[in-house]
Design a protein around this motif. Structure first.
Motif, PDB file in Angstrom:
ATOM      1  N   THR A   7      41.600  27.255  28.679  1.00 43.50           N
ATOM      2  CA  THR A   7      41.541  27.218  30.139  1.00 43.50           C
ATOM      3  C   THR A   7      41.759  25.782  30.618  1.00 43.50           C
ATOM      4  O   THR A   7      41.561  24.819  29.868  1.00 43.50           O
ATOM      5  CB  THR A   7      40.188  27.702  30.660  1.00 43.50           C
ATOM      6  OG1 THR A   7      39.184  26.758  30.264  1.00 43.50           O
ATOM      7  CG2 THR A   7      39.843  29.077  30.106  1.00 43.50           C
ATOM      8  N   PHE A   8      42.152  25.653  31.884  1.00 43.89           N
ATOM      9  CA  PHE A   8      42.271  24.318  32.459  1.00 43.89           C
ATOM     10  C   PHE A   8      40.920  23.611  32.424  1.00 43.89           C
ATOM     11  O   PHE A   8      40.845  22.395  32.260  1.00 43.89           O
ATOM     12  CB  PHE A   8      42.789  24.409  33.898  1.00 43.89           C
ATOM     13  CG  PHE A   8      44.279  24.610  34.000  1.00 43.89           C
ATOM     14  CD1 PHE A   8      45.150  23.552  33.823  1.00 43.89           C
ATOM     15  CD2 PHE A   8      44.811  25.863  34.267  1.00 43.89           C
ATOM     16  CE1 PHE A   8      46.529  23.720  33.924  1.00 43.89           C
ATOM     17  CE2 PHE A   8      46.184  26.056  34.368  1.00 43.89           C
ATOM     18  CZ  PHE A   8      47.050  24.980  34.193  1.00 43.89           C
ATOM     19  N   ASP A  48      37.492  27.016  38.185  1.00 47.02           N
ATOM     20  CA  ASP A  48      36.812  28.144  37.549  1.00 47.02           C
ATOM     21  C   ASP A  48      36.967  29.458  38.303  1.00 47.02           C
ATOM     22  O   ASP A  48      36.807  30.534  37.740  1.00 47.02           O
ATOM     23  CB  ASP A  48      35.314  27.847  37.390  1.00 47.02           C
ATOM     24  CG  ASP A  48      35.052  26.782  36.326  1.00 47.02           C
ATOM     25  OD1 ASP A  48      35.975  26.508  35.533  1.00 47.02           O
ATOM     26  OD2 ASP A  48      33.937  26.230  36.303  1.00 47.02           O
ATOM     27  N   ASP A  49      37.250  29.385  39.615  1.00 48.32           N
ATOM     28  CA  ASP A  49      37.335  30.606  40.423  1.00 48.32           C
ATOM     29  C   ASP A  49      38.640  31.341  40.149  1.00 48.32           C
ATOM     30  O   ASP A  49      39.721  30.743  40.152  1.00 48.32           O
ATOM     31  CB  ASP A  49      37.257  30.271  41.916  1.00 48.32           C
ATOM     32  CG  ASP A  49      35.867  29.852  42.338  1.00 48.32           C
ATOM     33  OD1 ASP A  49      34.914  30.162  41.588  1.00 48.32           O
ATOM     34  OD2 ASP A  49      35.725  29.219  43.394  1.00 48.32           O
ATOM     35  N   TYR A  50      38.527  32.648  39.946  1.00 45.30           N
ATOM     36  CA  TYR A  50      39.720  33.459  39.695  1.00 45.30           C
ATOM     37  C   TYR A  50      40.341  33.938  41.009  1.00 45.30           C
ATOM     38  O   TYR A  50      39.619  34.346  41.925  1.00 45.30           O
ATOM     39  CB  TYR A  50      39.363  34.690  38.859  1.00 45.30           C
ATOM     40  CG  TYR A  50      38.989  34.380  37.438  1.00 45.30           C
ATOM     41  CD1 TYR A  50      39.953  33.981  36.519  1.00 45.30           C
ATOM     42  CD2 TYR A  50      37.672  34.491  37.005  1.00 45.30           C
ATOM     43  CE1 TYR A  50      39.618  33.698  35.205  1.00 45.30           C
ATOM     44  CE2 TYR A  50      37.319  34.219  35.695  1.00 45.30           C
ATOM     45  CZ  TYR A  50      38.295  33.824  34.790  1.00 45.30           C
ATOM     46  OH  TYR A  50      37.958  33.532  33.506  1.00 45.30           O
ATOM     47  N   PRO A  51      41.655  33.916  41.100  1.00 48.66           N
ATOM     48  CA  PRO A  51      42.317  34.567  42.241  1.00 48.66           C
ATOM     49  C   PRO A  51      41.994  36.065  42.227  1.00 48.66           C
ATOM     50  O   PRO A  51      41.675  36.630  41.183  1.00 48.66           O
ATOM     51  CB  PRO A  51      43.811  34.314  41.973  1.00 48.66           C
ATOM     52  CG  PRO A  51      43.847  33.181  41.011  1.00 48.66           C
ATOM     53  CD  PRO A  51      42.615  33.297  40.173  1.00 48.66           C
ATOM     54  N   TYR A  52      42.105  36.687  43.382  1.00 51.52           N
ATOM     55  CA  TYR A  52      41.695  38.083  43.520  1.00 51.52           C
ATOM     56  C   TYR A  52      42.831  38.964  44.055  1.00 51.52           C
ATOM     57  O   TYR A  52      43.802  38.487  44.631  1.00 51.52           O
ATOM     58  CB  TYR A  52      40.503  38.190  44.477  1.00 51.52           C
ATOM     59  CG  TYR A  52      40.781  37.601  45.850  1.00 51.52           C
ATOM     60  CD1 TYR A  52      41.474  38.319  46.819  1.00 51.52           C
ATOM     61  CD2 TYR A  52      40.361  36.312  46.180  1.00 51.52           C
ATOM     62  CE1 TYR A  52      41.755  37.784  48.081  1.00 51.52           C
ATOM     63  CE2 TYR A  52      40.626  35.760  47.429  1.00 51.52           C
ATOM     64  CZ  TYR A  52      41.320  36.502  48.371  1.00 51.52           C
ATOM     65  OH  TYR A  52      41.601  35.961  49.602  1.00 51.52           O
ATOM     66  N   GLY A  66      40.517  29.452  35.280  1.00 53.11           N
ATOM     67  CA  GLY A  66      39.325  30.289  35.174  1.00 53.11           C
ATOM     68  C   GLY A  66      38.278  29.716  34.246  1.00 53.11           C
ATOM     69  O   GLY A  66      38.533  28.799  33.454  1.00 53.11           O
ATOM     70  N   ALA A  67      37.082  30.285  34.331  1.00 50.68           N
ATOM     71  CA  ALA A  67      35.960  29.801  33.532  1.00 50.68           C
ATOM     72  C   ALA A  67      36.019  30.273  32.087  1.00 50.68           C
ATOM     73  O   ALA A  67      35.462  29.639  31.193  1.00 50.68           O
ATOM     74  CB  ALA A  67      34.644  30.262  34.169  1.00 50.68           C
TER      75      ALA A  67
END
Length: 331
Positions: free
Chosen positions: A245-246, A255-259, A233-234
């Protein structure tokens, strides 16, 4: 003798459109007044994180909708069985699918014939949370940071290690490869049938590390039984403010979060979808529900149908690029 003038045709068209709108409205009313339960499909076993979330929300949705909610576990293949069941269900609003990103965005890219096509077979209803996948190390290693883990693998394991992942062809499996490539380690993913058996092996020091979601690890992390060392994630996670964060560690495109969200069979009447979405929004606003979901490691945020559909589309495209770049061949 019948005549069809432009005016007559216009009147007929208006009447037809009106009747269709009334039919859709009646369908929504019928669901509101029906004692037929709404079946909430879950693609993971009872007791797992997604199941717990579905039951928590289902209990409150039952009261909001005035309709029984039955959580039905169709566990197996990372949600593939549940997704196939949704495709086969009538589009009447009585069968919905509560799931996270893997079943919708990832499975169709890593399985040759998953038995469903999300774009053609499903319609998003609403989103309700995002979360982060994380790398955690077990008590088998003294590492407290990712750098310490890398050093331990190089000095104690001859540069080789096995990292557990909840399912084959999942985002955690791709993360294993990315970590290995960045730090020049020989890392192999060990796929499990869900995060629960993987975590059990970590607690038993059968494997030295695993990748899964914050909800999968957070309680054991708090208890000091595993140590989370990096999050996707961001931004850093509120429950893990000291964990980098990575992206901070130099990994691109993470940066995109799973939902998490709810899906319905394509063709489900719009009034039915809107009604369920409104009820879900009210449930998520309840302080006790929001607090419980937050404690599990979810970032709670209601997203209406259009906004959620955009998230799913963007997230899917982002991981499509990563999967293709990895050279992964669907099986």
């Amino acid at each position: 003798m019948a005549f069809s003038t432009p005016r007559v045709r216009a009147v007929r068209h208006a009447l037809t459109a009106g009747l269709l709108a009334v039919a859709a409205g009646l369908s929504g009313m019928a669901q509101a007044q029906s004692s037929t339960p709404i079946k909430l499909l879950v693609g993971f076993p009872a007791g797992a994180g997604t199941d717990a979330i579905a039951r928590m929300l289902g209990e409150k949705l039952k009261d909001e909708l005035g309709t029984p909610i039955v959580v039905e576990n169709r566990a197996g293949a990372g949600g593939q069985i549940a997704a196939q069941a949704l495709k086969a269900a009538p589009a009447d609003g009585h069968t919905l699918f509560l799931t996270h990103d893997h079943s919708i965005s990832i499975l169709p890219q890593v399985v040759k014939n998953p038995g469903f096509n999300p774009s053609n077979d499903f319609v998003p209803v609403a989103g309700f949370a995002t979360f982060a996948n994380v790398l955690a190390v077990s008590g088998a290693t003294p590492a407290k940071t990712i750098d310490e883990y890398v050093k331990w693998v190089k000095t104690q394991r001859d540069g080789k290690d096995t990292i557990g992942v909840p399912a084959p062809g999942s985002i955690p499996e791709f993360l294993v490869k990315m970590i290995g490539d960045k730090y020049k380690l020989d890392l192999q993913a060990a796929p499990y049938r869900g995060s629960a058996p993987m975590t059990a092996d970590m607690l038993g020091n059968q494997i030295s590390a695993g990748i899964a979601s914050v909800p999968d690890f957070i309680e054991n992390h708090k208890a000091g039984k595993v140590r989370i060392v990096a999050v996707i994630g961001a931004k850093r996670q509120p429950l893990l403010p000291t964990i980098p964060t990575f992206s901070e560690l130099g990994f691109p495109n993470l940066d995109d979060y799973p939902y998490y969200g709810v899906f319905a069979p394509v063709g489900t009447p719009q009034p039915v979808i809107d009604r369920f979405g409104t009820a879900l929004q009210k449930v998520l606003a309840m302080p006790d529900i929001k607090q419980k979901l937050t404690t599990l490691g979810l970032n709670v945020a209601y997203e209406p149908q259009g906004q959620f559909a955009g998230r799913v589309r963007t997230y899917t495209q982002s991981w499509e690029r990563i999967i293709q770049a990895s050279g992964f061949v669907p099986k």
